[in-house]
Structure formats: C-alpha cells, structure tokens
Design a protein around this motif. Structure first.
Motif, short mmCIF file in Angstrom:
data_model
loop_
_atom_site.label_atom_id
_atom_site.label_comp_id
_atom_site.label_asym_id
_atom_site.label_seq_id
_atom_site.Cartn_x
_atom_site.Cartn_y
_atom_site.Cartn_z
N LEU A 268 3.39 0.23 2.24
CA LEU A 268 2.30 -0.37 3.00
C LEU A 268 2.49 -1.88 3.14
CD1 LEU A 268 -0.81 1.48 1.55
CD2 LEU A 268 0.55 2.04 3.58
N GLY A 269 2.23 -2.35 4.34
CA GLY A 269 2.26 -3.79 4.59
C GLY A 269 0.88 -4.40 4.48
N PHE B 125 3.96 -8.06 0.86
CA PHE B 125 5.07 -9.01 0.87
C PHE B 125 6.19 -8.52 1.80
CE2 PHE B 125 3.77 -9.19 -3.80
CZ PHE B 125 2.84 -10.19 -3.60
N PRO B 126 7.04 -9.44 2.20
CA PRO B 126 8.23 -9.02 2.97
C PRO B 126 9.23 -8.33 2.03
CG PRO B 126 8.30 -11.38 2.55
CD PRO B 126 6.97 -10.89 2.06
N PRO B 127 10.19 -7.62 2.61
CA PRO B 127 11.20 -6.98 1.76
C PRO B 127 12.10 -8.03 1.12
CG PRO B 127 11.80 -6.78 4.07
CD PRO B 127 10.42 -7.39 4.03
N GLU C 43 -1.66 0.19 6.96
CA GLU C 43 -0.68 -0.38 7.90
C GLU C 43 0.68 -0.21 7.23
OE1 GLU C 43 0.61 -4.76 9.28
OE2 GLU C 43 -1.50 -4.27 9.65
N VAL C 44 1.49 0.66 7.78
CA VAL C 44 2.77 0.99 7.19
C VAL C 44 3.83 -0.03 7.63
CG1 VAL C 44 4.55 2.78 7.05
CG2 VAL C 44 2.13 3.43 7.13
N ASN C 45 4.63 -0.44 6.67
CA ASN C 45 5.73 -1.37 6.99
C ASN C 45 6.75 -0.70 7.90
OD1 ASN C 45 5.29 -3.93 5.74
ND2 ASN C 45 5.60 -2.98 3.74
N PRO C 46 7.47 -1.49 8.70
CA PRO C 46 8.49 -0.93 9.61
C PRO C 46 9.78 -0.59 8.86
CG PRO C 46 8.38 -3.31 9.88
CD PRO C 46 7.30 -2.93 8.90
N ILE C 47 9.69 0.42 8.02
CA ILE C 47 10.82 0.77 7.15
C ILE C 47 11.99 1.33 7.94
CG2 ILE C 47 11.52 2.25 5.22
CD1 ILE C 47 8.62 1.80 4.12
#
Length: 165
Positions: free
Chosen positions: A76-77, A7-9, A95-99
C-alpha cells in the motif's frame, strides 16, 4: 480520519528479491523509516541473516540490505487507518503502490517475500492480476511486527532464512 502516506521503494538496479510489507505503522511513519518500531524484529533478523549490526544508522542498514540484492517496499502507498494494526486499515481507502511498474524497472527481481499475511493477501488481490508474463516466486514469511507475538525472534529468524540465496 487522516490519510496515511507510505514510503517510496528502496532498491538498487541489481535487486533480485523484493520484500513487501503492508503499510508502515505509526512509529515508522513518525520516524520516516521502514520498521522503526523498537519491538519490530525486522532489522534484528535481517542484520543477523545478512551479517550486519542492526543498531547501525538507518541509512547504513538500508545500504547493507540493498547492496545484498534486496529491495524493500509496501503493497500500500496510502490508506486510512487508526493506529498501526493491519486489521484497522479501511478497505475502501486502499491505494496500492505501482508494483508492476517497479518490477518492470527491476527485471532481475524473481522473488517476492511478504512480511506477514496482509501484505501477501493485498498483493495477490490487487497486484498479481496486473502482472503480465512475469515469473515470480512468492512466499509469505511470519510478520516481524510486535503484534505477531506467537513466534519468538529465533523462530521468525529461522523462517526468514528463506530469503537467503
């Protein structure tokens, strides 16, 4: 195996604290809601800590969480995984989220709390090296997952009091 998409943040610009999970489980993905499994303790303990009824509709729970200054996301995204257990995540599929980008867009966030050890380990391995000159207080909290049954709800809630300012 099917690739799962997270999910999105969920955050307001005024967020001061980021709560990170690893990857939504099957029940959450099916419901399109963070922490949707009925035995996951997240909303019960957050409701108790922030003073709202955990049985409120999902959008109202999110509004209560974010208006109190908390952001919610997962490390994770996307990934491949059979079932909901973090141990079933295929390492080569991460696939890591662009934190780092998210934190740059939310400069008031100075604390990150991890919902369990997998979220913390993934963050420290994949995200922390991408953070430049960002002072963050990072702390792992006990997982709210029903799979983490070694602690009672009361014990988890006590540990999660750490998120309160």
């Amino acid at each position: 195996m099917t690739r799962l998409q997270g999910f999105p943040p969920v955050a307001l610009d005024t967020a001061h604290t980021l709560i990170l999970g690893s990857m939504p489980g099957v029940a959450s993905l099916s419901a399109s809601e963070y922490y949707a499994h009925p035995r996951n303790a997240f909303w019960r303990l957050i409701g108790e800590l922030l003073g709202f009824d955990a049985s409120l509709p999902y959008e109202q729970r999110l509004a209560r969480l974010t208006s109190a200054g908390y952001a919610l996301w997962d490390v994770l995204g996307a990934c491949r995984r059979n079932g909901s257990l973090d141990t079933a995540i295929e390492a080569e599929s991460l696939e890591v989220n662009p934190i780092a980008d998210f934190l740059a867009e939310h400069p008031l966030i100075d604390r990150v709390f991890f919902n369990g050890s997998t979220a913390e380990n993934l963050f420290r391995r994949h995200v922390m090296p991408t953070l430049r000159n960002r002072e963050l207080t990072c702390r792992r909290l006990p997982s709210t997952s029903p799979a983490h049954a070694s602690l009672t709800l009361a014990q988890k809630t006590h540990a999660w009091r750490e998120i309160l300012r």
